[in-house]
Scaffold this active site. Structure first.
Site, PDB file in Angstrom:
ATOM      1  N   ASP A   9       0.261   4.239  -2.555  1.00  0.00           N
ATOM      2  CA  ASP A   9       0.429   5.844  -1.806  1.00  0.00           C
ATOM      3  C   ASP A   9       1.234   6.915  -2.625  1.00  0.00           C
ATOM      4  O   ASP A   9       1.030   7.935  -2.514  1.00  0.00           O
ATOM      5  CB  ASP A   9      -0.136   5.515  -0.369  1.00  0.00           C
ATOM      6  CG  ASP A   9      -0.633   4.778   0.192  1.00  0.00           C
ATOM      7  OD1 ASP A   9      -1.892   5.094  -0.457  1.00  0.00           O
ATOM      8  OD2 ASP A   9      -0.923   5.395   1.290  1.00  0.00           O
ATOM      9  N   LYS A  44     -11.820  12.973  13.177  1.00  0.00           N
ATOM     10  CA  LYS A  44     -12.905  13.774  12.438  1.00  0.00           C
ATOM     11  C   LYS A  44     -13.865  14.822  13.085  1.00  0.00           C
ATOM     12  O   LYS A  44     -13.063  14.876  14.508  1.00  0.00           O
ATOM     13  CB  LYS A  44     -14.271  13.000  11.729  1.00  0.00           C
ATOM     14  CG  LYS A  44     -13.288  11.158  11.495  1.00  0.00           C
ATOM     15  CD  LYS A  44     -14.842  10.551  11.782  1.00  0.00           C
ATOM     16  CE  LYS A  44     -14.314   9.707  10.667  1.00  0.00           C
ATOM     17  NZ  LYS A  44     -15.745   7.867  10.058  1.00  0.00           N
ATOM     18  N   CYS A  91      22.801 -36.800  12.708  1.00  0.00           N
ATOM     19  CA  CYS A  91      22.644 -35.490  12.206  1.00  0.00           C
ATOM     20  C   CYS A  91      22.913 -34.569  12.945  1.00  0.00           C
ATOM     21  O   CYS A  91      22.442 -33.997  13.920  1.00  0.00           O
ATOM     22  CB  CYS A  91      21.011 -35.473  11.556  1.00  0.00           C
ATOM     23  SG  CYS A  91      21.029 -33.266  10.755  1.00  0.00           S
ATOM     24  N   CYS A 136      19.881 -33.605   3.102  1.00  0.00           N
ATOM     25  CA  CYS A 136      20.322 -32.788   4.747  1.00  0.00           C
ATOM     26  C   CYS A 136      21.483 -32.072   3.404  1.00  0.00           C
ATOM     27  O   CYS A 136      22.473 -32.819   4.018  1.00  0.00           O
ATOM     28  CB  CYS A 136      20.243 -33.451   5.663  1.00  0.00           C
ATOM     29  SG  CYS A 136      20.718 -32.518   7.078  1.00  0.00           S
ATOM     30  N   GLU A 144     -10.366   8.048  15.773  1.00  0.00           N
ATOM     31  CA  GLU A 144     -11.149   6.999  16.075  1.00  0.00           C
ATOM     32  C   GLU A 144      -9.122   6.060  15.191  1.00  0.00           C
ATOM     33  O   GLU A 144      -9.246   6.345  14.794  1.00  0.00           O
ATOM     34  CB  GLU A 144     -12.153   6.394  14.713  1.00  0.00           C
ATOM     35  CG  GLU A 144     -13.247   7.045  15.176  1.00  0.00           C
ATOM     36  CD  GLU A 144     -14.640   8.092  14.153  1.00  0.00           C
ATOM     37  OE1 GLU A 144     -14.039   6.387  13.176  1.00  0.00           O
ATOM     38  OE2 GLU A 144     -15.186   8.308  14.247  1.00  0.00           O
ATOM     39  N   LYS A 203      -7.587   3.732  12.205  1.00  0.00           N
ATOM     40  CA  LYS A 203      -8.391   3.435  10.993  1.00  0.00           C
ATOM     41  C   LYS A 203      -8.017   1.606  10.377  1.00  0.00           C
ATOM     42  O   LYS A 203      -7.032   1.384  10.272  1.00  0.00           O
ATOM     43  CB  LYS A 203      -7.363   4.289   9.595  1.00  0.00           C
ATOM     44  CG  LYS A 203      -7.495   3.558   8.395  1.00  0.00           C
ATOM     45  CD  LYS A 203      -6.954   5.008   7.395  1.00  0.00           C
ATOM     46  CE  LYS A 203      -7.495   4.936   6.288  1.00  0.00           C
ATOM     47  NZ  LYS A 203      -7.395   3.580   5.625  1.00  0.00           N
ATOM     48  N   ASP A 212       0.445  -1.270  -0.417  1.00  0.00           N
ATOM     49  CA  ASP A 212       0.318   0.210  -0.271  1.00  0.00           C
ATOM     50  C   ASP A 212       0.643   1.138  -0.240  1.00  0.00           C
ATOM     51  O   ASP A 212       0.719   2.320  -0.605  1.00  0.00           O
ATOM     52  CB  ASP A 212      -1.381   0.294   1.731  1.00  0.00           C
ATOM     53  CG  ASP A 212      -2.182  -0.666   1.064  1.00  0.00           C
ATOM     54  OD1 ASP A 212      -1.850  -1.908  -0.444  1.00  0.00           O
ATOM     55  OD2 ASP A 212      -2.869  -1.107   2.405  1.00  0.00           O
TER      56      ASP A 212
HETATM   57  S1  IVH Z   1     -15.172   7.455   7.769  1.00  0.00           S
HETATM   58  C1  IVH Z   1     -15.971  10.354   4.922  1.00  0.00           C
HETATM   59  N1  IVH Z   1     -13.551   6.233   9.736  1.00  0.00           N
HETATM   60  O1  IVH Z   1     -10.814   4.283   5.365  1.00  0.00           O
HETATM   61  C2  IVH Z   1     -15.267   9.403   5.213  1.00  0.00           C
HETATM   62  N2  IVH Z   1     -12.993   5.706   7.392  1.00  0.00           N
HETATM   63  O2  IVH Z   1     -10.334   5.956   2.289  1.00  0.00           O
HETATM   64  C3  IVH Z   1     -15.434   8.785   4.989  1.00  0.00           C
HETATM   65  N3  IVH Z   1     -11.798   3.074   6.979  1.00  0.00           N
HETATM   66  O3  IVH Z   1     -12.892   2.968   2.905  1.00  0.00           O
HETATM   67  C4  IVH Z   1     -14.717   6.967   5.732  1.00  0.00           C
HETATM   68  N4  IVH Z   1     -11.400   3.319   9.198  1.00  0.00           N
HETATM   69  O4  IVH Z   1     -13.062   1.739   4.265  1.00  0.00           O
HETATM   70  C5  IVH Z   1     -14.192   6.053   8.215  1.00  0.00           C
HETATM   71  N5  IVH Z   1     -12.581   5.034  10.997  1.00  0.00           N
HETATM   72  C6  IVH Z   1     -13.219   5.066  10.197  1.00  0.00           C
HETATM   73  C7  IVH Z   1     -12.239   4.407   9.256  1.00  0.00           C
HETATM   74  C8  IVH Z   1     -12.033   4.483   8.080  1.00  0.00           C
HETATM   75  C9  IVH Z   1     -10.899   2.433   8.176  1.00  0.00           C
HETATM   76  C10 IVH Z   1     -11.424   3.145   5.742  1.00  0.00           C
HETATM   77  C11 IVH Z   1     -12.628   3.028   5.191  1.00  0.00           C
HETATM   78  C12 IVH Z   1     -12.673   4.177   3.908  1.00  0.00           C
HETATM   79  C13 IVH Z   1     -11.460   4.054   3.241  1.00  0.00           C
HETATM   80  C14 IVH Z   1     -11.343   6.065   3.405  1.00  0.00           C
END
Ligand code: IVH
Length: 688
Positions: free
Chosen positions: A39, A307, A449, A425, A121, A123, A35
């Site tokens: 990215d 958020k 061995c 071996c 939160e 991720k 990833d």
């Molecule tokens: S919020 C408007 N909260 O991350 C925001 N996403 O690119 C919508 N994800 O596809 C997503 N943990 O699958 C949000 N606590 C979290 C998350 C979360 C994982 C993933 C989700 C989304 C991607 C965002």
């Protein structure tokens, strides 16, 4: 070619690459780069497009949220688009500070204004799902797809126990809950173990999974729901889509946090780590705290999400190209990295098992520098087709052993040769044989061995067997190589002269080893039996045998029938013990050890002692105030309980001491009864 021409070329190349990788990732569930690498390419393109807006096209990967849709599933148009989140890859506190500064600027706040309230939160590293409930009943579940149109996966989602199928009466008539479907790490490991077994038995079309996220994505988009059900999944809610508006009797939510609490009260799993945070300092503390706990979490996360808590403020801030301005994903260092394979060594274990091990160019992944990764066995090595010189993706998550998860095919040299297991071996040159129905090659050299002898001695000396302190790898290797020890009993015939002649062995340490050897002679039958290293006889089995027979001679002379009378012993174990003691040279080793003074107290065969905890499964975690882990385990096993290493729905009790980590968390999640040491003692005395 002008500057713009060059930029155009790079932009085209990046788009093509990203399209290919996105297809592999989202549609085929077979990513070929980590990833972090994706990215990086994505951000490079984003930057070029920002600097040269004239090069922007509507089909650029930066304009889309995911990949395409598989043919097999019905398509669902999301009532409210499923958005993406902007990612912040700066892993320093500035990552959080920059977000807070952007938000404040966007909201026109002055320095003297109070801090902004956020929700912080985890991720989760799985896949986003939209759950649609009508009149409290789950009617549809859909993947994100490209954000506008996803796939209908209701059948497979219904199989996830954590997702409510019916909600309490007071929910709004239309309610879409959004969150992440993921696979716990322990369940991922167990799934791959099952897959490896299937492959070893010759099952066609089976594969192991690269990581929990891919396993989860594969399960959700599995066309056969019966297969999907065998892939254990979990869910966390973190948002919502369409909800009946206030004017039509819908809920009057004003903050994100309050909404999550409500979802929780309706039965949706919401992570206990979700919390409110005030200003950048709180975000930074959250990022650091979760980062420190990351390895102990039962599932993978790749970052945290911040958020803005107020829903009116979210609305006011709005979006840029499908990413809300009010949220950011703050990433942690990657748990997957690219490196190269410098060699493939074959190691020989105590039982003669040959294990191919990839020697890697050192790479920092998941918090440690990794230089070795096991390839398990011939089939695994073949299936992954790892070759010397290959560029590979290495993964290390949690305290799981680092693994090569895949080869990057485009980076392979033309002349790279396929790996084959040696037929001899590599340590002693004896034949290496793979028996019918077995996954492993074994060296046929036995104790001839040196590798097997070293392994056998280290096993005998280990803490849970004879507990010979100070007898480490290096020392034993030297003893075996120098032929100081040819058979186990030679250990007890070592003299000060022989010992001190070994490298880095001062007289003082030689004396310590001799004292440790002397001390180890007084042991228990169970430890001795376990220490002999009989195949399939682990610690618990050895204890059962010792308890059941009481005397070694009784075990040595027992027939398979009698051995089968021991609780929890099946034909494979009984056969293995029987064969072991049928060999004259093994009986000789036992006699010589006894002659050297190894003793234990023999007892009468177990008259079935009362077992108040028979049939109970118990997990120990953390440090208890007075009992050591081993003591607690012995007491529990003597009372008939099974002591397991991980918490599941089948766990009856978790005994938790100080510094208990993820197991305690998991017990609480699953509602398993948690006891302290006092509670454990009461349980042992028969009052739970
Ligand atoms: S919020 C408007 N909260 O991350 C925001 N996403 O690119 C919508 N994800 O596809 C997503 N943990 O699958 C949000 N606590 C979290 C998350 C979360 C994982 C993933 C989700 C989304 C991607 C965002």
């Amino acid at each position: 070619m002008g500057v713009t021409g060059k930029v155009q070329e790079r932009v085209d190349a990046l788009r093509e690459l990203l399209h290919q990788h996105a297809h592999r990732y989202y549609v085929l569930d077979e990513p070929s780069i980590p990833d972090a690498e994706y990215d990086k390419l994505f951000r490079e393109l984003q930057q070029l497009e920002e600097q040269h807006p004239e090069l922007l096209t509507p089909d650029s990967p930066t304009r889309r949220v995911g990949g395409g849709v598989l043919d097999g599933f019905a398509k669902v148009r999301h009532k409210v688009p499923m958005l993406s989140i902007r990612t912040e890859t700066d892993t320093e506190p500035t990552g959080a500070q920059n977000f807070d500064a952007r938000v404040r600027k966007e909201l026109g706040l002055a320095e003297s204004d109070p801090p902004v309230e956020y929700v912080a939160e985890l991720k989760f590293d799985g896949l986003a799902i939209n759950l649609r409930y009508e009149n409290g009943v789950l009617v549809q579940a859909a993947t994100r797809g490209d954000g506008e149109i996803g796939e209908e996966v209701t059948q497979n989602i219904r199989a996830i126990g954590q997702i409510p199928l019916k909600l309490p009466a007071d929910v709004p008539p239309v309610l879409e809950v959004r969150g992440e479907v993921y696979m716990r790490r322990d369940q991922f490991e167990a799934l791959n173990e099952r897959q490896r077994e299937k492959i070893a038995k010759g099952a066609k079309g089976e594969k192991t999974f690269v990581n929990p996220r891919n396993a989860a994505a594969g399960a959700v988009r599995q066309l056969d729901p019966a297969i999907a059900r065998q892939r254990p999944l979990s869910f966390f809610a973190y948002g919502w889509g369409e909800v009946t508006p206030l004017e039509q009797g819908g809920p009057a939510f004003t903050t994100h946090y309050e909404t999550l609490l409500t979802l929780k009260s309706w039965g949706f799993p919401v992570s206990a780590r979700t919390q409110t945070a005030y200003g950048a300092p709180d975000l930074i503390a959250f990022y650091a705290g979760v980062g420190a706990a990351r390895d102990q979490l039962p599932f993978d996360i790749d970052g945290v999400v911040y958020k803005v808590n107020s829903l009116p403020l979210q609305k006011q801030m709005g979006f840029v190209s499908r990413e809300p301005r009010w949220a950011v994903a703050h990433k942690y260092p990657a748990q997957e990295q690219l490196t190269t394979v410098e060699a493939i060594d074959v190691q020989v274990g105590r039982t003669g098992k040959l294990t191919p091990v990839a020697k890697l160019a050192p790479v920092f992944v998941g918090g440690v520098t990794v230089t070795n990764a096991t390839l398990h066995n011939e089939d695994e090595a073949r299936r992954k087709d790892v070759r010397v010189g290959d560029t590979v993706i290495v993964r290390r998550a949690g305290d799981v052993i680092p693994e090569v998860v895949a080869v990057v095919p485009d980076k392979r040299a033309r002349d790279a040769a396929q790996f084959t297991m040696p037929r001899k071996c590599p340590v002693c040159g004896s034949d290496a044989v793979r028996e019918e129905g077995e996954a492993d090659y074994r060296c046929a050299g036995g104790l001839f061995c040196a590798a097997q002898r070293t392994g056998a001695i280290l096993h005998f000396a280990q803490r849970r067997a004879m507990d010979i302190e100070g007898l480490g790898d290096k020392l034993v290797e030297q003893m075996v190589e120098g032929n100081v020890i040819k058979v186990l009993p030679d250990l007890y015939r070592l003299g000060l002269v022989a010992l001190s002649s070994l490298d880095r062995m001062a007289e003082k340490s030689a004396q310590n080893v001799l004292a440790a050897l002397e001390k180890s002679k007084a042991t228990t039958l169970a430890r001795f039996l376990y220490g002999l290293g009989i195949r399939h006889v682990g610690e618990a089995t050895a204890k059962e045998f010792a308890r059941h027979f009481g005397k070694l001679d009784a075990i040595m002379d027992a027939g398979v029938e009698q051995l089968l009378e021991v609780p929890d012993v099946g034909p494979i174990v009984a056969e293995s013990i029987h064969t072991f003691f049928q060999q004259a040279h093994n009986r000789e080793v036992v006699e010589q050890l006894r002659a050297c003074g190894v003793t234990w107290e023999e007892s009468e065969p177990a008259a079935q002692a009362p077992k108040p905890l028979a049939g109970k499964t118990i997990v120990l975690t953390g440090t208890l105030p007075t009992l050591s882990r081993d003591e607690a385990k012995d007491l529990l096993e003597a009372a008939g309980a099974k002591v397991a290493g991980s918490v599941s729905k089948k766990t009856d009790y978790v005994v938790a001491g100080a510094e208990a980590g993820s197991k305690l968390e998991k017990a609480r999640e699953l509602g398993v009864t948690v006891l302290d040491e006092e509670g454990l003692k009461e349980l042992l005395h028969g009052h739970p």
